[in-house]
Design a protein around this motif. Structure first.
Motif, PDB file in Angstrom:
ATOM      1  N   ALA A  76      -6.160  15.875  -7.755  1.00 15.43           N
ATOM      2  CA  ALA A  76      -6.105  15.412  -6.646  1.00 15.43           C
ATOM      3  C   ALA A  76      -6.885  16.282  -5.392  1.00 15.43           C
ATOM      4  CB  ALA A  76      -4.833  14.635  -6.132  1.00 15.43           C
ATOM      5  N   ASP A  92      -1.980   6.135   1.344  1.00 11.74           N
ATOM      6  CA  ASP A  92      -1.976   4.632   1.330  1.00 11.74           C
ATOM      7  C   ASP A  92      -1.128   4.020  -0.048  1.00 11.74           C
ATOM      8  OD1 ASP A  92      -3.916   5.845   0.037  1.00 11.74           O
ATOM      9  OD2 ASP A  92      -5.485   4.364   1.160  1.00 11.74           O
ATOM     10  N   LEU A  93      -0.231   4.665  -0.215  1.00 13.99           N
ATOM     11  CA  LEU A  93       0.813   3.744  -1.082  1.00 13.99           C
ATOM     12  C   LEU A  93       1.609   2.866  -0.376  1.00 13.99           C
ATOM     13  CD1 LEU A  93       0.972   4.857  -4.137  1.00 13.99           C
ATOM     14  CD2 LEU A  93       3.250   6.025  -3.410  1.00 13.99           C
ATOM     15  N   ARG A  94       1.365   1.671  -0.891  1.00 12.92           N
ATOM     16  CA  ARG A  94       2.043   0.629   0.030  1.00 12.92           C
ATOM     17  C   ARG A  94       2.764  -0.357  -1.015  1.00 12.92           C
ATOM     18  NH1 ARG A  94      -1.978  -2.885   3.462  1.00 12.92           N
ATOM     19  NH2 ARG A  94      -0.390  -3.185   5.054  1.00 12.92           N
ATOM     20  N   LEU A  95       3.755  -1.125  -0.704  1.00 11.48           N
ATOM     21  CA  LEU A  95       4.459  -2.039  -1.294  1.00 11.48           C
ATOM     22  C   LEU A  95       3.858  -3.500  -0.690  1.00 11.48           C
ATOM     23  CD1 LEU A  95       6.981  -2.433  -3.419  1.00 11.48           C
ATOM     24  CD2 LEU A  95       8.242  -3.400  -1.256  1.00 11.48           C
ATOM     25  N   ALA A 106      13.389  -1.066   2.555  1.00 16.27           N
ATOM     26  CA  ALA A 106      14.425  -0.520   1.458  1.00 16.27           C
ATOM     27  C   ALA A 106      13.683   0.262   0.494  1.00 16.27           C
ATOM     28  CB  ALA A 106      14.903  -1.786   0.622  1.00 16.27           C
ATOM     29  N   VAL A 107      12.530   0.475  -0.048  1.00 19.61           N
ATOM     30  CA  VAL A 107      11.902   1.074  -0.766  1.00 19.61           C
ATOM     31  C   VAL A 107      11.093   2.522  -0.476  1.00 19.61           C
ATOM     32  CG1 VAL A 107      11.843  -0.953  -2.399  1.00 19.61           C
ATOM     33  CG2 VAL A 107       9.769  -0.001  -1.348  1.00 19.61           C
ATOM     34  N   GLN A 166      11.789   5.509  -2.263  1.00 25.09           N
ATOM     35  CA  GLN A 166      11.525   5.519  -3.881  1.00 25.09           C
ATOM     36  C   GLN A 166       9.882   5.428  -3.830  1.00 25.09           C
ATOM     37  OE1 GLN A 166      13.900   2.036  -4.287  1.00 25.09           O
ATOM     38  NE2 GLN A 166      14.632   3.002  -6.284  1.00 25.09           N
ATOM     39  N   LEU A 167       9.209   5.188  -2.883  1.00 20.12           N
ATOM     40  CA  LEU A 167       7.769   5.251  -2.984  1.00 20.12           C
ATOM     41  C   LEU A 167       7.201   6.611  -2.902  1.00 20.12           C
ATOM     42  CD1 LEU A 167       6.070   2.179  -0.900  1.00 20.12           C
ATOM     43  CD2 LEU A 167       6.259   2.567  -3.300  1.00 20.12           C
ATOM     44  N   GLY A 220       8.997   9.060  -3.700  1.00 14.90           N
ATOM     45  CA  GLY A 220       9.320   9.811  -4.951  1.00 14.90           C
ATOM     46  C   GLY A 220       8.214   9.405  -5.934  1.00 14.90           C
ATOM     47  N   LEU A 221       7.642   8.468  -5.928  1.00 16.26           N
ATOM     48  CA  LEU A 221       6.477   7.810  -6.999  1.00 16.26           C
ATOM     49  C   LEU A 221       5.345   8.638  -6.654  1.00 16.26           C
ATOM     50  CD1 LEU A 221       5.357   6.099  -9.140  1.00 16.26           C
ATOM     51  CD2 LEU A 221       5.093   4.319  -7.380  1.00 16.26           C
ATOM     52  N   ALA A 261       5.684  12.264  -7.659  1.00 20.70           N
ATOM     53  CA  ALA A 261       5.566  12.273  -9.061  1.00 20.70           C
ATOM     54  C   ALA A 261       4.108  12.271  -9.576  1.00 20.70           C
ATOM     55  CB  ALA A 261       6.470  11.101 -10.026  1.00 20.70           C
ATOM     56  N   LEU A 262       3.317  11.423  -8.939  1.00 20.03           N
ATOM     57  CA  LEU A 262       1.851  11.101  -9.278  1.00 20.03           C
ATOM     58  C   LEU A 262       1.233  12.366  -8.988  1.00 20.03           C
ATOM     59  CD1 LEU A 262       1.151   7.586  -8.179  1.00 20.03           C
ATOM     60  CD2 LEU A 262       1.347   8.676 -10.702  1.00 20.03           C
ATOM     61  N   SER A 294       2.097  15.660 -11.138  1.00 19.65           N
ATOM     62  CA  SER A 294       1.742  15.272 -12.562  1.00 19.65           C
ATOM     63  C   SER A 294       0.279  15.773 -12.907  1.00 19.65           C
ATOM     64  CB  SER A 294       1.595  13.962 -12.910  1.00 19.65           C
ATOM     65  OG  SER A 294       0.594  13.238 -12.484  1.00 19.65           O
ATOM     66  N   ARG A 295      -0.489  16.160 -11.645  1.00 25.19           N
ATOM     67  CA  ARG A 295      -1.973  16.405 -11.727  1.00 25.19           C
ATOM     68  C   ARG A 295      -2.127  17.818 -11.843  1.00 25.19           C
ATOM     69  NH1 ARG A 295      -2.884  12.512  -6.905  1.00 25.19           N
ATOM     70  NH2 ARG A 295      -2.310  10.697  -8.514  1.00 25.19           N
ATOM     71  N   ALA A 342       0.380  -0.920  -4.294  1.00 28.37           N
ATOM     72  CA  ALA A 342      -1.029  -0.381  -3.668  1.00 28.37           C
ATOM     73  C   ALA A 342      -1.535   0.959  -3.647  1.00 28.37           C
ATOM     74  CB  ALA A 342      -1.725  -1.479  -2.884  1.00 28.37           C
ATOM     75  N   ARG A 348      -5.413   9.499 -12.042  1.00 25.56           N
ATOM     76  CA  ARG A 348      -6.168  10.817 -12.382  1.00 25.56           C
ATOM     77  C   ARG A 348      -5.218  11.512 -13.524  1.00 25.56           C
ATOM     78  NH1 ARG A 348      -8.460  13.285  -6.744  1.00 25.56           N
ATOM     79  NH2 ARG A 348      -8.347  11.382  -6.017  1.00 25.56           N
ATOM     80  N   ARG A 365      10.057   4.353 -12.277  1.00 23.03           N
ATOM     81  CA  ARG A 365      10.165   4.434 -10.696  1.00 23.03           C
ATOM     82  C   ARG A 365       9.776   3.051 -10.495  1.00 23.03           C
ATOM     83  NH1 ARG A 365      10.655   9.013  -7.917  1.00 23.03           N
ATOM     84  NH2 ARG A 365      10.724  10.832  -9.176  1.00 23.03           N
TER      85      ARG A 365
END
Lengths: 138, 138
Positions: A2, A25-28, A122-123, A126-127, A129-130, A133-134, A137-138, B33, B83, B111
Motif C-alpha cells: 500500500a 475512506d473506510l466507511r460503514l 458503534a463500530v 472495529q473499523l 481494527g479492520l 489488519a488490512l 497484511s501487506r 466501503a 492487495r 472482523r
C-alpha cells in the motif's frame, strides 16, 4: 504494498461526520432490509433527500446522475415496499410536477440517517481494527 | 398530494404485527466501503465463509447459487481491493483445486461479522422505531 500515508496528508473532510476514519475512506454503509420487500440503503435515501431539496424527481435524478426513469422506479419501489407513497407530486406530469416528500417519506429519511449515525459511532473502533489488519497484511 | 387516508380505511392487516414486515425481518445489513476500491458486504463475506466451509470456490459458488465465474471475479476483486489474496488455492486448476481462506481472509470475515453484530445491537431500538413508523403510517 500500500502507498504509505503521510501524517501530513490534507484532511479535506476534517470534522465531517461522514468519514469514520479521517484520512482514510473506510466507511460503514448501512442498509435496512425488509424481508422479501426490498431494502433501504444509501442510494434511495440520497434520492429522497435530493427530491426534498430540489422539489422534483427530475432535478434529483440529474443531481444523482441517474435517469429520470431509474429515479421514478426507485420511488415506486419504495411505495410498494412501504405500502405508502414516500414522494408526493403536486401537479404536472411525471416529467415536471413539483415533488416533495410525504410525512412518512421524511420520517424514513430521518430514521435511516439516525440509524446510520448510531451504527457508525458503534463500530468506529472495529473499523480501525479492520483497517490495521488490512495494512499489516501487506 | 398523497392520497388522503380515511380513518375508516379497511386495514387488511389490522392488528397484525406483520404489515410490510412479516414477523420481524427488518434487518440491518452492513457494508464496509473502501473508498474507490470497492466494498465488503454480506455477499462477499458469505462467499468467503462458504469457500472455507466447502474447501472449494466451485462448491461455494454452487451453495450460493452463483456461477463459478462470478465467484472467482468476487474473490479476485477482493484480492485487488485488499492487495492481498483472501483465498488460497492449494493445487489443481481454477475449476477444481482445493481452496481455503488465507489468514487475512479469515480475519476479514471475523472482523466483518463482529462489526455486523455490533451495529445490529446498537440500532435494534431504532429499527423497531422505523418499523412502528411504517406501520402507523398506514
Amino acid at each position: 504494498m500500500a502507498a504509505r500515508r503521510s501524517a501530513g496528508k490534507p484532511q479535506l473532510d476534517d470534522g465531517a461526520d461522514e468519514l469514520v476514519i479521517p484520512g482514510d475512506d473506510l466507511r460503514l454503509m448501512v442498509r435496512v432490509a425488509f424481508g422479501e420487500h426490498g431494502a433501504l440503503g444509501p442510494g434511495k435515501i440520497r434520492l429522497l433527500e435530493l427530491i426534498e431539496r430540489h422539489g422534483s424527481i427530475t432535478a434529483a435524478a440529474k443531481a444523482m446522475g441517474i435517469s429520470y426513469r431509474r429515479a421514478w422506479l426507485l420511488v415506486e419501489g419504495m411505495k410498494q415496499a412501504f405500502r405508502d407513497p414516500v414522494v408526493a407530486t403536486q401537479h404536472g406530469g411525471a416529467q415536471g410536477g413539483g415533488s416533495g416528500l410525504t410525512p412518512i417519506g421524511r420520517e424514513i429519511v430521518q430514521r435511516y440517517r439516525a440509524i446510520e449515525r448510531t451504527a457508525r459511532a458503534a463500530v468506529g473502533g472495529q473499523l480501525r481494527g479492520l483497517k490495521r489488519a488490512l495494512r499489516n497484511s501487506r
